[in-house]
Design an enzyme around this catalytic site. Structure first.
Site, PDB file in Angstrom:
ATOM      1  N   ASP A  63      40.838  39.514  39.227  1.00 61.88           N
ATOM      2  CA  ASP A  63      39.123  39.378  38.855  1.00 61.88           C
ATOM      3  C   ASP A  63      38.995  40.758  38.262  1.00 61.88           C
ATOM      4  O   ASP A  63      39.257  41.185  37.938  1.00 61.88           O
ATOM      5  CB  ASP A  63      38.152  38.869  39.553  1.00 61.88           C
ATOM      6  CG  ASP A  63      36.599  38.735  39.012  1.00 61.88           C
ATOM      7  OD1 ASP A  63      36.961  38.338  37.384  1.00 61.88           O
ATOM      8  OD2 ASP A  63      35.521  39.202  39.427  1.00 61.88           O
ATOM      9  N   HIS A  92      42.528  38.960  28.718  1.00 58.70           N
ATOM     10  CA  HIS A  92      42.793  37.624  29.783  1.00 58.70           C
ATOM     11  C   HIS A  92      44.671  37.867  29.996  1.00 58.70           C
ATOM     12  O   HIS A  92      44.921  37.305  30.233  1.00 58.70           O
ATOM     13  CB  HIS A  92      42.275  36.233  29.609  1.00 58.70           C
ATOM     14  CG  HIS A  92      41.426  35.826  30.072  1.00 58.70           C
ATOM     15  ND1 HIS A  92      40.800  36.330  31.344  1.00 58.70           N
ATOM     16  CD2 HIS A  92      39.721  35.246  29.358  1.00 58.70           C
ATOM     17  CE1 HIS A  92      39.440  36.206  31.285  1.00 58.70           C
ATOM     18  NE2 HIS A  92      38.733  35.778  30.301  1.00 58.70           N
ATOM     19  N   LEU A 139      60.715  32.690  46.726  1.00 58.99           N
ATOM     20  CA  LEU A 139      59.111  33.057  46.241  1.00 58.99           C
ATOM     21  C   LEU A 139      58.592  31.463  46.092  1.00 58.99           C
ATOM     22  O   LEU A 139      58.453  31.191  45.260  1.00 58.99           O
ATOM     23  CB  LEU A 139      58.879  34.489  45.170  1.00 58.99           C
ATOM     24  CG  LEU A 139      56.750  34.190  45.443  1.00 58.99           C
ATOM     25  CD1 LEU A 139      56.414  35.195  46.832  1.00 58.99           C
ATOM     26  CD2 LEU A 139      57.021  35.022  43.824  1.00 58.99           C
TER      27      LEU A 139
HETATM   28  C1  IPE Z   1      36.953  33.968  40.386  1.00 59.53           C
HETATM   29  O1  IPE Z   1      36.584  34.488  39.171  1.00 59.53           O
HETATM   30  C2  IPE Z   1      37.633  33.137  39.654  1.00 59.53           C
HETATM   31  C3  IPE Z   1      39.192  33.832  38.825  1.00 59.53           C
HETATM   32  C4  IPE Z   1      39.076  34.468  39.007  1.00 59.53           C
HETATM   33  C5  IPE Z   1      40.043  32.656  38.471  1.00 59.53           C
HETATM   34  P1  IPE Z   1      34.922  34.536  38.710  1.00 59.53           P
HETATM   35  O2  IPE Z   1      34.963  35.749  37.810  1.00 59.53           O
HETATM   36  O3  IPE Z   1      34.856  33.330  38.044  1.00 59.53           O
HETATM   37  O4  IPE Z   1      34.188  35.321  39.633  1.00 59.53           O
HETATM   38  P2  IPE Z   1      32.508  35.406  40.120  1.00 59.53           P
HETATM   39  O5  IPE Z   1      31.597  34.255  38.695  1.00 59.53           O
HETATM   40  O6  IPE Z   1      32.076  36.553  39.445  1.00 59.53           O
HETATM   41  O7  IPE Z   1      32.020  34.913  41.258  1.00 59.53           O
HETATM   42  C1  IPE Z   2      39.344  36.627  35.822  1.00 58.55           C
HETATM   43  O1  IPE Z   2      39.112  38.220  35.013  1.00 58.55           O
HETATM   44  C2  IPE Z   2      39.558  36.120  35.131  1.00 58.55           C
HETATM   45  C3  IPE Z   2      38.955  34.365  35.370  1.00 58.55           C
HETATM   46  C4  IPE Z   2      38.042  33.331  35.855  1.00 58.55           C
HETATM   47  C5  IPE Z   2      39.746  32.871  34.620  1.00 58.55           C
HETATM   48  P1  IPE Z   2      37.493  37.606  34.239  1.00 58.55           P
HETATM   49  O2  IPE Z   2      36.670  36.612  33.102  1.00 58.55           O
HETATM   50  O3  IPE Z   2      36.143  37.082  35.525  1.00 58.55           O
HETATM   51  O4  IPE Z   2      36.688  39.023  34.268  1.00 58.55           O
HETATM   52  P2  IPE Z   2      35.079  39.581  34.062  1.00 58.55           P
HETATM   53  O5  IPE Z   2      34.990  39.744  35.826  1.00 58.55           O
HETATM   54  O6  IPE Z   2      34.047  39.005  33.548  1.00 58.55           O
HETATM   55  O7  IPE Z   2      35.349  41.357  34.219  1.00 58.55           O
HETATM   56 MG    MG Z   3      35.215  37.750  36.815  1.00 55.48          MG
END
Ligand code: IPE
Ligand code: IPE
Ligand code: MG
Length: 240
Positions: free
Chosen positions: A15, A32, A126
């Site tokens: 995240d 991303h 792995l």
């Molecule tokens: C969780 O992250 C999903 C992934 C990293 C793929 P999110 O960014 O979607 O989670 P919330 O919305 O902050 O809980």
């Molecule tokens: C995690 O990073 C990737 C996915 C959920 C696909 P985020 O896109 O949730 O990044 P933040 O949380 O907005 O910084």
């Molecule tokens: Mg996120």
């Protein structure tokens, strides 16, 4: 590092890509993209450290609710990453498996996923599981439906149903439960990741954003894991 002190199965919520991009006044998709680089490093480092199973949360069932533009950028990125990386993973003994509702993806991406799984199916160094369109609630629900069907047709009795049988219907069947869970990005929540499977997993939260996470930070998580005492409900005296 001795092998038995390395977690056998590591599950990661990657995240913080969006915030990483925002800090740099870049579009979220750039975050991303940078996240993919961190992912590559962590896969390599995990294999090197002796991790046997690595499960990465790439896209949740709920992430479809993001702006269309971001969702489509993510789908393009998955496609690109698969095309670029599968050969390399295959050569490095990685077995790739996707867990989640795969049929929701475009036909092209679905085929790419299937091909990647096939191409790496003989590997066993792995076990890399990508949770894509995955949700813990979805997983438990789809398993429950399969179980009910078995009971309805009479191939399973309600009395015989136990945790092992249910586990066998989860998307993670044949995978041991995660030993260590890591979430980057500072949030301390599960966000519908492996709900059943994390029951006794050690949790590790890291404030760094995913694109900033690296092999050294992974080692820090392992260091923390090594200091934990896993009791599984028993007393300290019973486990030492
Ligand atoms: C969780 O992250 C999903 C992934 C990293 C793929 P999110 O960014 O979607 O989670 P919330 O919305 O902050 O809980
Ligand atoms: C995690 O990073 C990737 C996915 C959920 C696909 P985020 O896109 O949730 O990044 P933040 O949380 O907005 O910084
Ligand atoms: Mg996120």
């Amino acid at each position: 590092m001795s092998d038995d002190l390395v977690p056998n199965h590591v599950a990661i919520i990657m995240d913080g890509n969006g915030r990483w991009a925002k800090q740099r006044k870049l579009p979220r998709s750039a975050g991303h993209k940078q996240g993919v680089k961190a992912t590559q490093e962590i896969i390599k480092a995990s294999g090197k450290a002796g991790v046997k199973y690595l499960t990465l949360f790439a896209f949740s069932s709920e992430n479809w609710q993001r702006p269309k533009k971001e969702v489509s950028a993510l789908m393009d990125l998955f496609m690109q990453a698969l095309k670029n990386e599968v050969q390399n993973l295959a050569e490095n003994g990685v077995r790739l498996k996707f867990i989640g509702q795969k049929d929701a993806f475009s036909k092209k991406l679905y085929q790419q996923i299937e091909q990647a799984e096939e191409q790496t199916a003989h590997n066993d160094k792995l076990f890399l599981n990508i949770a894509a369109n995955y949700g813990g609630r979805w997983d438990i629900l789809q398993a429950t439906k399969k179980i009910i069907k078995q009971v309805q047709i009479g191939s399973l009795s309600l009395e015989a149903l136990d945790e092992t049988i249910l586990e066998h219907e989860l998307a993670t069947k044949n995978l041991p439960a995660p030993d260590l869970f890591i979430r980057t990005g500072g949030e301390q929540r599960i966000s519908n990741f492996l709900l059943w499977q994390l029951a006794y997993t050690e949790l590790y939260f890291c404030d760094l954003l995913w694109p900033e996470f690296n092999a050294g930070e992974l080692e820090k998580a392992f260091d923390s894991y090594r200091l934990r005492q896993r009791r599984f409900g028993r007393t300290e005296e019973q486990v030492v």
